[in-house]
Design a protein around this motif. Structure first.
Motif, mmCIF file in Angstrom:
data_model
loop_
_atom_site.group_PDB
_atom_site.id
_atom_site.type_symbol
_atom_site.label_atom_id
_atom_site.label_comp_id
_atom_site.label_asym_id
_atom_site.label_seq_id
_atom_site.Cartn_x
_atom_site.Cartn_y
_atom_site.Cartn_z
ATOM 1 N N TRP A 75 23.966 53.819 74.362
ATOM 2 C CA TRP A 75 25.332 54.307 74.502
ATOM 3 C C TRP A 75 25.665 54.541 75.973
ATOM 4 C CZ3 TRP A 75 29.900 54.193 72.917
ATOM 5 C CH2 TRP A 75 30.840 55.187 73.188
ATOM 6 N N ASN A 76 24.716 55.155 76.704
ATOM 7 C CA ASN A 76 24.908 55.347 78.146
ATOM 8 C C ASN A 76 25.172 54.021 78.825
ATOM 9 O OD1 ASN A 76 24.477 58.070 78.020
ATOM 10 N ND2 ASN A 76 22.340 57.973 78.662
ATOM 11 N N ASN A 77 24.432 52.983 78.405
ATOM 12 C CA ASN A 77 24.569 51.677 79.034
ATOM 13 C C ASN A 77 25.936 51.069 78.769
ATOM 14 O OD1 ASN A 77 21.546 49.839 79.582
ATOM 15 N ND2 ASN A 77 23.420 49.805 80.770
ATOM 16 N N VAL A 78 26.438 51.286 77.538
ATOM 17 C CA VAL A 78 27.774 50.780 77.207
ATOM 18 C C VAL A 78 28.808 51.485 78.090
ATOM 19 C CG1 VAL A 78 29.527 50.702 75.417
ATOM 20 C CG2 VAL A 78 27.170 50.136 74.855
ATOM 21 N N ASN A 246 18.405 63.209 79.369
ATOM 22 C CA ASN A 246 18.670 61.791 79.104
ATOM 23 C C ASN A 246 20.109 61.368 79.351
ATOM 24 O OD1 ASN A 246 15.993 61.312 78.205
ATOM 25 N ND2 ASN A 246 16.532 62.305 76.281
ATOM 26 N N ALA A 247 20.878 62.183 80.091
ATOM 27 C CA ALA A 247 22.280 61.846 80.309
ATOM 28 C C ALA A 247 22.438 60.565 81.117
ATOM 29 C CB ALA A 247 22.999 62.994 81.017
ATOM 30 N N THR A 248 21.433 60.217 81.922
ATOM 31 C CA THR A 248 21.549 58.997 82.724
ATOM 32 C C THR A 248 20.472 57.975 82.362
ATOM 33 O OG1 THR A 248 20.218 60.015 84.439
ATOM 34 C CG2 THR A 248 22.589 60.142 84.712
ATOM 35 N N ALA A 249 19.846 58.135 81.192
ATOM 36 C CA ALA A 249 18.837 57.160 80.779
ATOM 37 C C ALA A 249 19.535 55.871 80.385
ATOM 38 C CB ALA A 249 18.027 57.715 79.614
ATOM 39 N N LEU A 250 19.317 54.793 81.148
ATOM 40 C CA LEU A 250 19.840 53.486 80.763
ATOM 41 C C LEU A 250 18.715 52.737 80.050
ATOM 42 C CD1 LEU A 250 21.861 52.546 83.961
ATOM 43 C CD2 LEU A 250 22.645 53.661 81.881
ATOM 44 N N LEU A 251 19.099 51.665 79.349
ATOM 45 C CA LEU A 251 18.149 50.974 78.484
ATOM 46 C C LEU A 251 16.882 50.543 79.232
ATOM 47 C CD1 LEU A 251 18.259 50.544 75.566
ATOM 48 C CD2 LEU A 251 19.372 48.355 75.894
#
Lengths: 297, 428
Positions: A75-78, A246-251
């Motif tokens: 979702w972060n990545n989107v 994990n607010a900035t965890a990208l895939l």
């Protein structure tokens, strides 16, 4: 003599394949083999110490469904793609139009816009890390002059991801500007002159002539921007390590953590497979769907 | 991507193996070590290694600086999977279970053959051995170990009309004093906070001090269970949250570990919790008189231990293991443990190190150095389980969620426990 004729027919094929061989060998060793190997290990458990890997079918993929960090990083990545791609492409276009005009000091301006692209990402991330530091950083120092309180840009879940987006846009826009600039320079001036003779205004020329002619470039830039958004990891490693919560965890960062912090290589392979599938679908979608619409006829 | 990197590592390792010379007369070993505190650590280590080689000409040690603790275990395990593990390394004591599960290390019991060697294994503070032994075997030798202590600014105490020689002894006292120490400007912006407990990177470690003081344990000794959702744990978290959100004497949100000492030097905070490893750093950079205190008590005092142990790797040949063990013994003699403590601020790891003349002179001149030692009897083992990185991250995520207001304390800890249960299921 049949033999010699066969030989002379084969010769160009052999010749062609020999020319291709270096590239094919490199691609096979460093792209196709690892991709297939990742798919293969994603169907196996992670070997640990004395326990070898065993076939587990789709278990790793089932575990992914239960992994909240996977869903959050997806979702972060989107969000990251939506926040960075349109903005950096739009800014790139604006900058290209600006430095394409006849203005004084345009070479210097072009250089300035392109500079962020030339800097290594790790250096960029460290510079911005300083900008964002609460209390001592550039942003807080400037805001402090106006009596505003300190803000923990990277330490609060609401602002951390947008803070990374800003850095990405800053870095990418100059790179995409180069493609737009090249396309603008290649555009025959006669089209613009013809439109002016017809009495079209500047905005009208841009919308009806320039923009449609730039569409193939836009497609190329868009594909690259989307792929870059899903490949971002260095920024996260240097600036936030995926935090807070994990607010900035990208895939790709999640894959790194699973693979190289937890050493769960089987699961990391499954995550990698999913990422590759996402990228392939996006690229094919953009090329097949948009390609029909971008060419000016 | 993972496989591609793995392949690259393998190729790299293969290239390294080809270029390596055939074994000479001297036993060659490589030694990976991290740097986690300020100061010229790499130079100190190089000097120690040179000193050892001088006394042991048959051993050739290659010291390799390998980044943070996190980078070090990543590099060691990557090198190991490429068939090129170091023979000895300093890695977090809490990574013991991970290293055992990866079948990477050997216990020291097999290397300690003589009675002196066996005595050596029991020369250290018991608090440090809790994270170094499991299943009746000793897997790690304490080296750069620390605990959490509280540093306070005596000038700030005076300005707030508090006794500068009396740090808070209890949680309530700390909250009350912090309220007096928090200063605001005319616009209501805080110019000096009362207290700060860092929460970036590894909040679980500082949190474990709070849970220990509240009488809670976070895990069992076998490393297969965690107790994140016990009421005492939730209560400890609530105290931390309330300092920021209710009493407003602690900066809100995530407090950066790295800039916390700087905040203290710049008088942005009057009391800070951080590692004893920062002692020498604070002594050099604080422009005001400061004190070092044991952490305040709730039901009891206490802090988790922290820091790195020596490990010897299984892939080493018997000669290399013997050389590595001699190096480890040499690095942790009472004199060297004392010197290392004085140079860095880490707690000298064995009681007899504190009896050396160098250490006695140092403590007489700088009594704050002994605070961490005096806190040791109350210290507990740092959170460590199987799949340590993952289980710890579950707690870190929960803590950060609660501290930034994303989840209430109870729910955050219940979610963290659920995640830990899911990960540890395979080990029960």
């Amino acid at each position: 003599m049949p033999d010699r004729r066969l030989g002379s027919q084969l010769a160009p094929h052999v010749h062609g394949w020999l020319l291709l061989l270096p590239a094919v060998a490199l691609l096979a060793a460093f792209t196709y083999f690892p991709a297939v190997a990742a798919l293969w290990s994603s169907l196996h458990s992670t070997p640990k110490g004395a326990r070898p890997a065993r076939f587990v079918g789709l278990d790793q993929y089932a575990a992914m469904v239960d992994d909240p960090v996977f869903w959050q990083s997806l979702w972060n990545n989107v969000l990251f793609a939506l926040g960075t791609v349109p903005l950096s492409v739009a800014i790139a276009l604006l900058m290209a139009l600006w430095v394409n005009g006849r203005i004084r000091g345009r070479t210097a301006l072009r250089m300035a816009y392109f500079t962020p692209t030339m800097l290594p990402m790790i250096a960029v991330a460290n510079i911005w890390l300083f900008f964002y530091t609460p209390g001592y950083g550039l942003i807080d120092q400037v805001l402090g002059l106006f009596g505003l309180p300190d803000t923990n840009w990277l330490g609060s879940p609401a602002t951390a991801l947008p803070a990374l987006m800003v850095v990405t846009v800053w870095k990418e826009a100059g790179f995409f500007m180069i493609f737009y600039l090249a396309a603008l320079q290649a555009m025959p001036p006669s089209l613009r002159e013809a439109a002016m003779l017809e009495g079209a205004g500047r905005w009208c020329i841009f919308r009806r002539v320039t923009l449609p002619l730039l569409m193939p470039t836009t497609l190329f830039v868009l594909v690259n921007a989307v792929i870059n958004a899903f490949r971002t990891v260095d920024l996260v490693v240097v600036m936030t390590r995926g935090g807070p919560d994990n607010a900035t965890a990208l895939l790709l960062y999640h894959i790194y953590e699973v693979g190289f912090r937890y050493w769960d290589t089987g699961y990391a392979a499954a995550l990698t497979t999913v990422l590759v599938v996402i990228l392939v679908v996006l690229a094919i979608g953009q090329f097949v769907y948009l390609d029909r619409k971008v060419h000016y006829r | 991507m993972t496989v591609r990197r793995g392949l690259r590592t393998t190729l790299f390792a293969a290239a390294m193996a080809l270029t390596a010379l055939p074994a000479a007369a001297a036993t060659k070993i490589s030694f990976y070590y991290p740097v986690a505190v300020g100061g010229p650590i790499t130079k100190l280590i190089d000097d120690y290694v040179a000193g050892f080689e001088k006394e042991n000409p048959d051993v050739d040690i290659e010291p390799v600086y390998s980044g943070s603790y996190q980078d070090t275990i990543t590099k060691v395990l990557t090198a190991m999977k490429g068939g090129n593990a170091p023979q000895v390394a300093v890695i977090l004591s809490t990574d013991m279970f991970t290293l055992i599960d990866e079948d990477a290390i050997v216990p020291f019991d097999g290397m300690a053959k003589t009675p002196e060697d066996k005595a050596f294994l029991s020369a250290f503070y018991p608090a440090f051995m809790e994270n170094s032994q499991t299943g009746g075997k000793t897997w790690g030798i304490p080296f750069q170990r620390s605990t959490i202590v509280m540093y306070w600014n005596k000038d700030a105490f005076k300005e707030a009309s508090l006794d500068p020689e009396k740090p808070p002894r209890s949680w309530d006292e700390m909250a009350q004093m912090a309220a007096k120490l928090t200063k605001r400007d005319a616009g209501g912006n805080v110019t000096q906070w009362g207290v700060q407990i860092p929460s970036s990177g590894f909040p679980y470690w500082l949190f474990q001090a709070l849970t220990t003081e509240n009488g809670a344990k976070l895990m069992n000794e076998a490393g297969t269970e965690t107790y994140y959702d016990k009421p005492e744990v939730v209560e400890a978290l609530q105290y931390w949250i309330d300092l920021a959100s209710k009493q407003k004497v602690h900066p809100p949100g995530i407090v950066e570990w790295g800039t916390t000492p700087k905040d203290f030097f710049e008088r942005k905070v009057a009391m800070m919790w951080t590692t004893t490893g920062n002692l020498t750093n604070v002594r050099k950079n604080a422009a005001f008189p400061f004190g070092v205190a044991m952490l305040p008590e709730k039901k009891r005092g206490g802090s988790p231990t922290g820091g790195g142990n020596f490990y010897v790797f299984k892939s080493a040949s018997p000669e290399q293991q013997d050389a590595a063990f001699r190096f480890v013994k040499w690095m942790t003699t009472p004199e060297r443990a004392a010197q290392w403590g004085i140079d860095t601020g880490y707690v000298a790891v064995r009681p007899d190190a504190w009896e050396t003349s160098a250490m006695k002179a140092y403590v007489a001149d700088f009594p704050a150095a002994a605070v961490a030692r005096d806190q040791l009897p109350q210290a507990t083992a740092e959170l460590s389980t199987h799949e340590n990185q993952r289980v710890t991250k579950a707690l870190n995520d929960g803590l950060q969620a609660a501290l930034t207001g994303g989840k209430p304390a109870k729910q955050a800890m219940e979610d963290a426990q659920k995640e830990a249960d899911r990960i540890l299921k395979a080990y029960r």
